[in-house]
Design an enzyme around this catalytic site. Sequence first.
Site, mmCIF file in Angstrom:
data_model
loop_
_atom_site.group_PDB
_atom_site.id
_atom_site.type_symbol
_atom_site.label_atom_id
_atom_site.label_comp_id
_atom_site.label_asym_id
_atom_site.label_seq_id
_atom_site.Cartn_x
_atom_site.Cartn_y
_atom_site.Cartn_z
ATOM 1 N N SER A 1 -50.051 -105.967 -6.569
ATOM 2 C CA SER A 1 -50.501 -106.693 -5.386
ATOM 3 C C SER A 1 -50.092 -105.963 -4.114
ATOM 4 O O SER A 1 -50.900 -105.765 -3.206
ATOM 5 C CB SER A 1 -49.916 -108.104 -5.422
ATOM 6 O OG SER A 1 -50.024 -108.698 -4.163
ATOM 7 N N SER A 2 -48.828 -105.525 -4.063
ATOM 8 C CA SER A 2 -48.343 -104.834 -2.861
ATOM 9 C C SER A 2 -49.089 -103.531 -2.636
ATOM 10 O O SER A 2 -49.419 -103.189 -1.503
ATOM 11 C CB SER A 2 -46.864 -104.497 -2.982
ATOM 12 O OG SER A 2 -46.120 -105.650 -3.085
ATOM 13 N N HIS B 1 -33.369 -116.145 -6.951
ATOM 14 C CA HIS B 1 -33.352 -116.306 -5.491
ATOM 15 C C HIS B 1 -33.669 -114.969 -4.820
ATOM 16 O O HIS B 1 -34.515 -114.897 -3.933
ATOM 17 C CB HIS B 1 -31.981 -116.830 -5.035
ATOM 18 C CG HIS B 1 -31.715 -116.682 -3.558
ATOM 19 N ND1 HIS B 1 -32.284 -117.506 -2.616
ATOM 20 C CD2 HIS B 1 -30.966 -115.790 -2.863
ATOM 21 C CE1 HIS B 1 -31.874 -117.137 -1.405
ATOM 22 N NE2 HIS B 1 -31.089 -116.085 -1.517
ATOM 23 N N SER C 1 -41.647 -105.948 19.054
ATOM 24 C CA SER C 1 -42.193 -105.096 20.119
ATOM 25 C C SER C 1 -43.426 -105.701 20.768
ATOM 26 O O SER C 1 -43.866 -105.237 21.814
ATOM 27 C CB SER C 1 -42.552 -103.712 19.567
ATOM 28 O OG SER C 1 -41.409 -103.128 18.993
ATOM 29 N N TYR D 1 -36.579 -101.031 4.145
ATOM 30 C CA TYR D 1 -37.295 -100.740 5.394
ATOM 31 C C TYR D 1 -38.691 -101.335 5.377
ATOM 32 O O TYR D 1 -39.239 -101.684 6.427
ATOM 33 C CB TYR D 1 -37.298 -99.233 5.671
ATOM 34 C CG TYR D 1 -35.897 -98.795 6.001
ATOM 35 C CD1 TYR D 1 -35.324 -99.146 7.213
ATOM 36 C CD2 TYR D 1 -35.104 -98.149 5.066
ATOM 37 C CE1 TYR D 1 -34.013 -98.839 7.484
ATOM 38 C CE2 TYR D 1 -33.788 -97.837 5.335
ATOM 39 C CZ TYR D 1 -33.245 -98.188 6.542
ATOM 40 O OH TYR D 1 -31.946 -97.899 6.812
ATOM 41 N N ARG E 1 -19.090 -110.772 -5.035
ATOM 42 C CA ARG E 1 -20.372 -111.472 -5.016
ATOM 43 C C ARG E 1 -20.789 -111.818 -6.444
ATOM 44 O O ARG E 1 -20.197 -111.345 -7.399
ATOM 45 C CB ARG E 1 -21.436 -110.611 -4.327
ATOM 46 C CG ARG E 1 -21.709 -109.308 -5.025
ATOM 47 C CD ARG E 1 -22.588 -108.376 -4.198
ATOM 48 N NE ARG E 1 -23.983 -108.773 -4.255
ATOM 49 C CZ ARG E 1 -25.016 -107.914 -4.176
ATOM 50 N NH1 ARG E 1 -24.776 -106.620 -4.017
ATOM 51 N NH2 ARG E 1 -26.254 -108.332 -4.223
ATOM 52 N N HIS F 1 -34.092 -98.437 -1.559
ATOM 53 C CA HIS F 1 -33.770 -98.264 -0.148
ATOM 54 C C HIS F 1 -34.997 -98.260 0.754
ATOM 55 O O HIS F 1 -35.022 -98.997 1.732
ATOM 56 C CB HIS F 1 -32.799 -97.125 0.154
ATOM 57 C CG HIS F 1 -32.135 -97.437 1.455
ATOM 58 N ND1 HIS F 1 -31.104 -98.330 1.546
ATOM 59 C CD2 HIS F 1 -32.485 -97.135 2.712
ATOM 60 C CE1 HIS F 1 -30.832 -98.525 2.814
ATOM 61 N NE2 HIS F 1 -31.634 -97.811 3.549
ATOM 62 N N LYS G 1 -34.618 -98.169 19.161
ATOM 63 C CA LYS G 1 -35.437 -99.372 19.210
ATOM 64 C C LYS G 1 -34.729 -100.498 19.948
ATOM 65 O O LYS G 1 -35.301 -101.138 20.834
ATOM 66 C CB LYS G 1 -35.779 -99.828 17.794
ATOM 67 C CG LYS G 1 -36.828 -98.966 17.166
ATOM 68 C CD LYS G 1 -37.107 -99.407 15.762
ATOM 69 C CE LYS G 1 -38.294 -98.668 15.233
ATOM 70 N NZ LYS G 1 -39.535 -99.031 15.925
ATOM 71 N N GLU H 1 -37.524 -99.826 0.173
ATOM 72 C CA GLU H 1 -37.921 -101.235 0.123
ATOM 73 C C GLU H 1 -37.278 -102.046 1.261
ATOM 74 O O GLU H 1 -37.926 -102.891 1.860
ATOM 75 C CB GLU H 1 -37.537 -101.829 -1.234
ATOM 76 C CG GLU H 1 -37.625 -103.341 -1.347
ATOM 77 C CD GLU H 1 -39.044 -103.892 -1.294
ATOM 78 O OE1 GLU H 1 -39.991 -103.106 -1.468
ATOM 79 O OE2 GLU H 1 -39.186 -105.102 -1.073
ATOM 80 N N TRP I 1 -30.982 -109.323 -8.906
ATOM 81 C CA TRP I 1 -32.342 -108.865 -8.579
ATOM 82 C C TRP I 1 -32.451 -107.357 -8.733
ATOM 83 O O TRP I 1 -33.545 -106.818 -8.863
ATOM 84 C CB TRP I 1 -32.764 -109.311 -7.179
ATOM 85 C CG TRP I 1 -32.344 -108.408 -6.058
ATOM 86 C CD1 TRP I 1 -31.164 -108.441 -5.385
ATOM 87 C CD2 TRP I 1 -33.101 -107.334 -5.477
ATOM 88 N NE1 TRP I 1 -31.136 -107.454 -4.436
ATOM 89 C CE2 TRP I 1 -32.309 -106.765 -4.462
ATOM 90 C CE3 TRP I 1 -34.363 -106.803 -5.710
ATOM 91 C CZ2 TRP I 1 -32.738 -105.688 -3.691
ATOM 92 C CZ3 TRP I 1 -34.781 -105.718 -4.922
ATOM 93 C CH2 TRP I 1 -33.974 -105.179 -3.928
ATOM 94 N N THR J 1 -32.768 -96.460 14.999
ATOM 95 C CA THR J 1 -32.662 -97.916 15.131
ATOM 96 C C THR J 1 -32.070 -98.265 16.483
ATOM 97 O O THR J 1 -32.510 -99.214 17.146
ATOM 98 C CB THR J 1 -31.801 -98.487 13.989
ATOM 99 O OG1 THR J 1 -32.209 -97.887 12.767
ATOM 100 C CG2 THR J 1 -31.973 -99.988 13.883
ATOM 101 N N HIS K 1 -26.197 -94.405 -1.116
ATOM 102 C CA HIS K 1 -25.118 -95.147 -0.452
ATOM 103 C C HIS K 1 -24.926 -96.527 -1.086
ATOM 104 O O HIS K 1 -23.963 -97.205 -0.776
ATOM 105 C CB HIS K 1 -25.333 -95.235 1.071
ATOM 106 C CG HIS K 1 -26.496 -96.060 1.498
ATOM 107 N ND1 HIS K 1 -27.186 -95.826 2.654
ATOM 108 C CD2 HIS K 1 -27.098 -97.119 0.936
ATOM 109 C CE1 HIS K 1 -28.149 -96.707 2.777
ATOM 110 N NE2 HIS K 1 -28.124 -97.507 1.745
ATOM 111 N N HIS K 2 -25.848 -96.922 -1.979
ATOM 112 C CA HIS K 2 -25.653 -98.168 -2.717
ATOM 113 C C HIS K 2 -24.730 -97.963 -3.907
ATOM 114 O O HIS K 2 -24.399 -98.914 -4.597
ATOM 115 C CB HIS K 2 -26.993 -98.694 -3.226
ATOM 116 C CG HIS K 2 -27.936 -99.077 -2.125
ATOM 117 N ND1 HIS K 2 -27.947 -100.331 -1.579
ATOM 118 C CD2 HIS K 2 -28.864 -98.363 -1.452
ATOM 119 C CE1 HIS K 2 -28.877 -100.378 -0.626
ATOM 120 N NE2 HIS K 2 -29.436 -99.198 -0.522
ATOM 121 N N ASP L 1 -63.123 -107.095 9.911
ATOM 122 C CA ASP L 1 -62.376 -107.622 8.764
ATOM 123 C C ASP L 1 -61.514 -106.488 8.238
ATOM 124 O O ASP L 1 -61.501 -105.393 8.805
ATOM 125 C CB ASP L 1 -63.352 -108.121 7.669
ATOM 126 C CG ASP L 1 -62.680 -109.145 6.744
ATOM 127 O OD1 ASP L 1 -61.571 -108.863 6.272
ATOM 128 O OD2 ASP L 1 -63.262 -110.220 6.524
#
Lengths: 540, 187
Positions: free
Chosen positions: A184-185, A91, A283, A272, A465, A268, A346, A270, A156, A343, A317-318, A120
């Site tokens: 791909s990315s 998932h 925006s 963002y 979890r 991390h 924004k 990732e 994951w 943030t 921080h993880h 294009d």
Amino acid sequence: MTSTTHDAQDNIEPEHNQADHHDDHHEAMPTGIKRWLFTTNHKDIGTLYLWFSFIMFLTGGAMAMVIRAELFQPGLQLVEPNFFNQMTTVHGLIMVFGAVMPAFTGLANWLIPMMIGAPDMALPRMNNWSFWILPFAFAILLSSLFMEGGGPNFGWTFYAPLSTTYSPDSTALFVFSVHIMGMSSIMGAINVVVTIVNMRAPGMTWMKLPLFVWTWLITAFLLIAVMPVLAGTVTMVLTDKYFGTSFFDAAGGGDPVMFQHIFWFFGHPEVYIMILPSFGIISAIVPAFSRKPLFGYSSMVYATASIAILSFLVWAHHMFTTGMPVFAELFFMYCTMLIAVPTGVKVFNWVATMWRGSISFETPMLFAVAFIILFTIGGFSGLMLAITPVDFQYHDTYFVVAHFHYVLVTGAIFSIMAAAYYWLPKWTGNMYDEKWGKIHFWTSVISVNVLFFPMHFLGLAGMPRRIPDYAVQFADVNQIVSIGGFAFGLSQLIFLYVVIKCIRSGEKAEAKPWDGAEGLEWTLPSPAPYHSFSTPPEIK
Amino acid sequence: MEKAESNKKLISMLIAGAIGMFGFGFALVPLYDVLCEQLGINGKTSSTASSYQAMTIDKSRTVTVEFMAQIQSDMPWEFTPEMKRMQVHPGELIRTNFKAINLSTEETLGQAIPSVSPGQGAAYFNKTECFCFNQQRLTAKASAELPLIFFVDPDLPESISTLTLSYTLYNITDRGYVDAIEQGAAR
């Protein structure tokens, strides 16, 4: 080179005509499946990405339904714990790499050339390839679920030694699928950077770029910087498991904690990657429906860049509970809290844009406003998690699950839906059904809060979890959460209905269906012609 | 034409960046070890024996040293410290033993990996002799006393009053056998 072909076309094509809906005649276009297999058109590829992402969203969502069904009651009733772990793992992988990231790439393909006045993407053939390797990546990943020993079951985040010493035999397939997703990315990101840097229409200066283009440019740099690190991490897992290396194995001189450092150095930025394009979408939508220009355009650009830079300084921080020295915990705590500043800029700018605006609440605006409120809730729970001493309590509980679903579902995914409603008239030439769009919004926004808000309380009360069973005192809240989950899942079928209905029928859309909308894409007719801006537009 | 040129230049820069970051991911591995060692932060003790010179024993200070022994799940041994905790003075040379019993009917090779908590204390925990410096081999049902001789550096920061030394014993029968024979020959 393809770009030279386009240059040649510039000379022979007549100046673009607003009324001409048959702009797609100058090349014999293959029909049927070949059109989609061989296409190098940014709009086709955008459509492919968006549909692929939606299919993956439903696939990953079906897995979430299995998870919530099992957690409806304490005890084990529907699935084996090992299968439950495969569901949570796949998932997560599907939603991150299959739903959110391809959706943003699809939006980038559709919108960036139209927004900057380019004919294009810069590298159309690579564009085709970067999409068409994705279905293979996910076919490999999903097929591993049906193999002996099962698919990936280590979360994951695939922490070693779960993914090395204790992982199923199919782990190599997981590794290769992540390699392909990464390629791909990276190709998608290179394409975006080259397009934005080299293909802007004359007069489209940096500080005139729409924010969606800016946020995607910064996202693309993040992708190029961290997706290779992810590829390296999975490669180390591969060699540790199958070829006897000891990157993460203490017995051979490695260190399992190092896995977490390398993984989160990717992980991390990732997160963002999955939220910066959202900021660009919001925006665009908030000013359009507030009928006011965006408040603080340049501060938005700088805030996005600051968030991107800070994202490289906060990974640990993880892992506050891994036994880091106090000075490191303080460093990562303060850096993390610092991200709240750009943030906050924004969120302030979006609210200031709405302030005294002449606001109307069509479906895109509803999703955008819900994004601002609910993403901010996710931001605040993130601040709570950033506080080292309290993180020792929250770590690996449902509080974390609540936090990242607020930022990813009501953040990233709500922004993608807002974008879909906002640009559907441009893509299809038809207006979507406003009534059903609103029904989709209200069912989603209510059910998503029933689904994720009580998870905060479960986490604070100590429910861990990634478990298939739990202590009985959590039963009531889990039932509420599961009901919210089923309702949210079903609500997304309304979205499918609205999109299909919009493609097939609906009121014809004008070139600019939203009176407050700004941007070059609205100067094109609806639906946008197959080839647009073959002659670069004039930018005032 | 000019556009194609500048596209090419930019693409090669971006691809070089991506390849560079792939390399950087692997460079993080030695970088991590060097940083941890220089800052003394991840609880790894030195893998070579330190020498003990006569030093003043700080009788005024007592440090609690705790011992933990764990085995990896596929290791068919029993592994326990002789003493679970002791009070030592910094500078004092202490000898203690761990006991290992091979419960299986096959010869097994083990490697103990030490870790000190809190991590910053690792640099002050010096071992002059440790079974963890070598691989351990036990024949079927055999047992052994595994010696550890250590001293706590008198410079141990005041903030640390307890040091926990934890060993995890890994089964390396499959991969370490050849090395072990060489090691035995060298000895």
